[in-house]
Design an enzyme around this catalytic site. Structure first.
Site, mmCIF file in Angstrom:
data_model
loop_
_atom_site.group_PDB
_atom_site.id
_atom_site.type_symbol
_atom_site.label_atom_id
_atom_site.label_comp_id
_atom_site.label_asym_id
_atom_site.label_seq_id
_atom_site.Cartn_x
_atom_site.Cartn_y
_atom_site.Cartn_z
ATOM 1 N N ASN A 195 0.533 -1.410 0.091
ATOM 2 C CA ASN A 195 0.059 -0.169 -0.091
ATOM 3 C C ASN A 195 0.796 1.245 -0.127
ATOM 4 O OD1 ASN A 195 0.806 -0.430 2.500
ATOM 5 N ND2 ASN A 195 -1.098 0.174 3.528
ATOM 6 N N GLY A 246 2.425 -6.110 7.281
ATOM 7 C CA GLY A 246 1.726 -6.833 6.404
ATOM 8 C C GLY A 246 0.380 -7.356 7.394
ATOM 9 N N SER A 247 -0.043 -8.377 6.829
ATOM 10 C CA SER A 247 -1.256 -8.961 7.354
ATOM 11 C C SER A 247 -1.104 -9.835 8.703
ATOM 12 C CB SER A 247 -2.066 -9.799 6.616
ATOM 13 O OG SER A 247 -1.254 -10.928 6.033
ATOM 14 N N THR A 298 0.121 -13.645 8.259
ATOM 15 C CA THR A 298 1.324 -13.760 7.653
ATOM 16 C C THR A 298 2.269 -13.165 8.920
ATOM 17 O OG1 THR A 298 0.813 -12.936 5.361
ATOM 18 C CG2 THR A 298 2.980 -13.163 6.081
ATOM 19 N N GLY A 299 1.996 -12.353 9.470
ATOM 20 C CA GLY A 299 2.575 -11.896 10.886
ATOM 21 C C GLY A 299 2.964 -13.096 11.836
ATOM 22 N N GLU A 330 3.983 -4.972 12.335
ATOM 23 C CA GLU A 330 3.144 -3.812 11.857
ATOM 24 C C GLU A 330 1.956 -4.535 11.136
ATOM 25 O OE1 GLU A 330 2.757 -1.168 13.332
ATOM 26 O OE2 GLU A 330 5.024 -0.644 13.974
ATOM 27 N N CYS A 340 -3.488 0.684 6.766
ATOM 28 C CA CYS A 340 -3.754 -0.037 7.759
ATOM 29 C C CYS A 340 -4.376 0.289 8.964
ATOM 30 C CB CYS A 340 -2.187 -0.531 8.539
ATOM 31 S SG CYS A 340 -1.252 0.789 8.536
ATOM 32 N N GLU A 345 7.038 1.353 15.398
ATOM 33 C CA GLU A 345 8.057 2.037 14.597
ATOM 34 C C GLU A 345 7.703 3.483 14.850
ATOM 35 O OE1 GLU A 345 6.604 0.481 10.701
ATOM 36 O OE2 GLU A 345 8.796 -0.510 10.789
HETATM 37 P P1 NAD Z 1 0.926 -9.908 3.467
HETATM 38 O O1 NAD Z 1 0.919 -10.254 4.593
HETATM 39 O O2 NAD Z 1 0.204 -10.867 2.604
HETATM 40 O O3 NAD Z 1 2.199 -9.750 2.634
HETATM 41 C C1 NAD Z 1 3.269 -8.755 3.152
HETATM 42 C C2 NAD Z 1 4.494 -9.219 2.846
HETATM 43 O O4 NAD Z 1 4.643 -10.577 3.562
HETATM 44 C C3 NAD Z 1 4.717 -9.291 1.539
HETATM 45 O O5 NAD Z 1 5.961 -8.654 1.242
HETATM 46 C C4 NAD Z 1 4.881 -10.851 1.227
HETATM 47 O O6 NAD Z 1 5.645 -11.384 0.176
HETATM 48 C C5 NAD Z 1 5.393 -11.215 2.507
HETATM 49 N N1 NAD Z 1 5.147 -12.660 2.934
HETATM 50 C C6 NAD Z 1 4.182 -13.549 2.587
HETATM 51 N N2 NAD Z 1 4.005 -14.631 3.012
HETATM 52 C C7 NAD Z 1 5.150 -14.487 4.083
HETATM 53 C C8 NAD Z 1 5.744 -15.606 4.968
HETATM 54 N N3 NAD Z 1 5.228 -16.612 5.308
HETATM 55 N N4 NAD Z 1 6.852 -15.140 5.423
HETATM 56 C C9 NAD Z 1 7.396 -13.995 5.574
HETATM 57 N N5 NAD Z 1 6.888 -13.075 4.531
HETATM 58 C C10 NAD Z 1 5.590 -13.458 3.694
HETATM 59 O O7 NAD Z 1 -0.101 -8.716 3.326
HETATM 60 P P2 NAD Z 1 -1.354 -8.345 2.538
HETATM 61 O O8 NAD Z 1 -2.554 -8.843 3.203
HETATM 62 O O9 NAD Z 1 -1.042 -8.067 1.107
HETATM 63 O O10 NAD Z 1 -1.376 -6.671 2.967
HETATM 64 C C11 NAD Z 1 -2.356 -6.015 3.453
HETATM 65 C C12 NAD Z 1 -2.268 -5.971 5.137
HETATM 66 O O11 NAD Z 1 -0.939 -5.315 5.488
HETATM 67 C C13 NAD Z 1 -3.377 -5.526 5.696
HETATM 68 O O12 NAD Z 1 -3.771 -6.378 6.822
HETATM 69 C C14 NAD Z 1 -2.873 -4.337 6.485
HETATM 70 O O13 NAD Z 1 -3.655 -3.767 7.536
HETATM 71 C C15 NAD Z 1 -1.810 -4.490 6.558
HETATM 72 N N6 NAD Z 1 -0.738 -3.188 6.971
HETATM 73 C C16 NAD Z 1 -0.266 -3.130 8.118
HETATM 74 C C17 NAD Z 1 0.489 -1.968 8.332
HETATM 75 C C18 NAD Z 1 1.073 -1.326 9.746
HETATM 76 O O14 NAD Z 1 1.972 -0.625 9.655
HETATM 77 N N7 NAD Z 1 0.450 -1.957 10.633
HETATM 78 C C19 NAD Z 1 0.866 -1.169 7.060
HETATM 79 C C20 NAD Z 1 0.440 -1.536 6.061
HETATM 80 C C21 NAD Z 1 -0.334 -2.695 5.784
#
Ligand code: NAD
Length: 473
Positions: free
Chosen positions: A150, A224-225, A228-229, A246, A280, A454
């Site tokens: 994003n 990320g999500s 995945t976190g 995050e 997010c 952060e």
């Molecule tokens: P995602 O979790 O699918 O992907 C994020 C990253 O993780 C990508 O670079 C992806 O390649 C990598 N990834 C995927 N699988 C992985 C694994 N098993 N191990 C390590 N890395 C891996 O994210 P998404 O769902 O496409 O993004 C949207 C989400 O991100 C939403 O939930 C949004 O709220 C969140 N987000 C949070 C923040 C914050 O600062 N809190 C900021 C932006 C987005």
């Protein structure tokens, strides 16, 4: 519409641009078509990057803080000098309007303004005739930064700047949906940094686990999500890496009964719809007292009517597409489900004809908890507006979620609003604004929205280990 010429960016490993073992297409979300192929790093190339990072670490760690801060100021200069190119790439791959892409890159430089002047002075716990005890903040080593689609440049700079200032070296792995601008950033930064200090490797989602499980990486900073976190945390446990997570949110906003819809309407709208709702900590559920419900809905619809959705490089556009197809499908699914459950889509905006991941600006009322649009994070240009009679009930409903990223309260009575804010379970609670994320203030999630923060000195400390020096006299 300008069609910028772009050169294919390469991986940055040990100060050099290299091709990947494979390639990865990157789609322009305003056409739905691939506009470039980027390198996909192999596991062996990641190993090379990790080895280069570990080789670069000792001398970067031993570089005095002020020189490291000079280096991050040089980074800012390089970015400023190349902002047109970087902004074009962000718009092409992410979809946001060009002015917003420039805004994202400009905002990323505030990391440099803040961390370029931070100090990491030791804390003196004791200093008397019996001895001296100091708590020092020492760098962790090699940081793996995993970013999302994003805000590709902002998310990368949130990690690069504090990590380097604290004395670490960094490997950034951008999202496979938006790797282009970050790869280019990696190339540009080699003009001002020693080899191995900042490296960028792109690849499929497989590269993420390779980084989080790598024994030569000592900290993961992940954006990320939530699902995945959890994988990141589990994988990092193998070598007890430090983690900052995050993650996602389902932020509630509560409008109090003394708020004036004409005053708050515009800010409420953009709290939810900035970056086409792909933020997010966007406002994702709005609680409005029954007495103000119609007036707030009208104010939101009036602002929604000003949105012009279209390709980010087109003049006059102030909202782009949804960034990727799975995300578009998800936003459609949650919206269709809400309507099937009796929701009233009382505002639906226009979208361009033709291909591209377009979704109309959508306001929905007549839904409540138990509907997926309310309970889950849509992460797109749709928001449900809910009613409440009793403020305690609104607070309980706002808190009834596993998410805890942000929340907001809207009222001209700031003491009253602050008292409600006190009761909301979130990492950040804003009054009459939502969200506000800057380098100077910590930002992170409560509950399952994350671990750590952060921004601010707290964010800088997250890139350090505590080391105690204890002297007996
Ligand atoms: P995602 O979790 O699918 O992907 C994020 C990253 O993780 C990508 O670079 C992806 O390649 C990598 N990834 C995927 N699988 C992985 C694994 N098993 N191990 C390590 N890395 C891996 O994210 P998404 O769902 O496409 O993004 C949207 C989400 O991100 C939403 O939930 C949004 O709220 C969140 N987000 C949070 C923040 C914050 O600062 N809190 C900021 C932006 C987005």
């Amino acid at each position: 519409m300008a069609t910028p010429t772009i050169t294919r960016p390469r991986l940055t490993i040990n100060g050099r641009g290299v091709d990947g073992a494979g390639t990865l297409p990157v789609i322009d979300p305003s056409t739905g078509e691939s506009f470039i192929e980027v390198p996909a790093a192999s596991a062996a190339q990641l190993d090379e990057a990790v080895a280069a990072a570990n080789a670069a670490f000792p001398s970067w760690r031993d570089t005095p803080l002020q020189r490291r801060q000079d280096a991050v100021r040089d980074i800012a200069e390089v970015i400023r000098a190349n902002i047109d190119e970087l902004a074009n790439l962000v718009t092409l791959e992410q979809g946001k309007p060009l002015g917003n892409a420039r805004g994202e890159i400009g905002a990323s430089l505030r990391q440099v303004d803040f961390f370029g002047q931070s100090t990491l002075e030791p804390e003196i716990i004791k200093d008397d005739e019996t001895g001296r005890v100091e708590v020092r903040r020492v760098p962790i080593g090699v940081v793996g930064g995993i970013t999302v689609w994003n805000y590709p440049i902002l998310a990368a700079m949130f990690k690069i700047v504090p990590a380097l200032v604290a004395g670490n070296v960094v490997i950034i792995k951008p999202s496979p949906y938006t790797p282009v601008a970050t790869l280019r950033l990696g190339e540009l930064l080699q003009e001002v940094l020693p080899p191995g200090v900042v490296q960028v490797v792109s690849g499929t989602d497989e590269l993420g686990p390779a980084l989080t499980g790598h024994p030569g990486v000592h900290k993961i900073s992940f954006t990320g999500s939530v699902p995945t976190g959890k994988h990141v945390m589990a994988s990092s446990a193998g070598t007890l890496k430090r983690v900052t997570l995050e993650l996602g949110g389902n932020d509630a906003g509560i409008v109090l009964d003394d708020a004036d819809p004409a005053v708050v309407g515009k800010d409420l709208f953009w709290a939810a719809f900035s970056n086409s709702g792909q933020v997010c900590a966007a406002l994702k559920r709005l609680y409005v007292p029954e007495s103000k419900f119609d007036a707030i809905c009208d104010a939101l619809a009036a602002e929604a009517a000003t949105v012009v959705v279209g390709p980010g490089l087109q003049e006059g556009v102030n909202a782009g597409p949804v960034q990727n197809k799975p995300q578009l499908d998800r936003v459609r699914e949650l919206t269709d489900d809400a309507i099937a459950q009796g929701g009233d889509a009382f505002f639906r905006g226009e979208v361009p004809d033709g291909p591209g991941y377009w979704f109309p600006t959508t306001l929905i009322r007549g839904v409540a908890e138990g509907t997926r649009l309310v309970d889950e994070e849509p992460f797109g240009p749709v928001v449900p507006i809910l009613t409440y009679r009793d403020l305690d009930d609104a607070v309980a409903r706002a808190n009834n979620t596993d998410y805890g990223l942000g929340a907001s309260v809207w009222s001209p009575d700031l003491d009253r609003a602050a008292a409600v804010a006190e009761r909301l379970d979130a990492g950040s609670v804003w009054v009459n604004q939502h969200p506000v994320v800057t380098a100077t203030v910590p930002f992170g999630g409560a509950k399952q929205s994350g671990i750590g923060v952060e921004g601010s000195i707290h964010g800088l400390h997250a890139y350090t280990n505590i080391k105690v020096l204890s002297i007996r006299r």
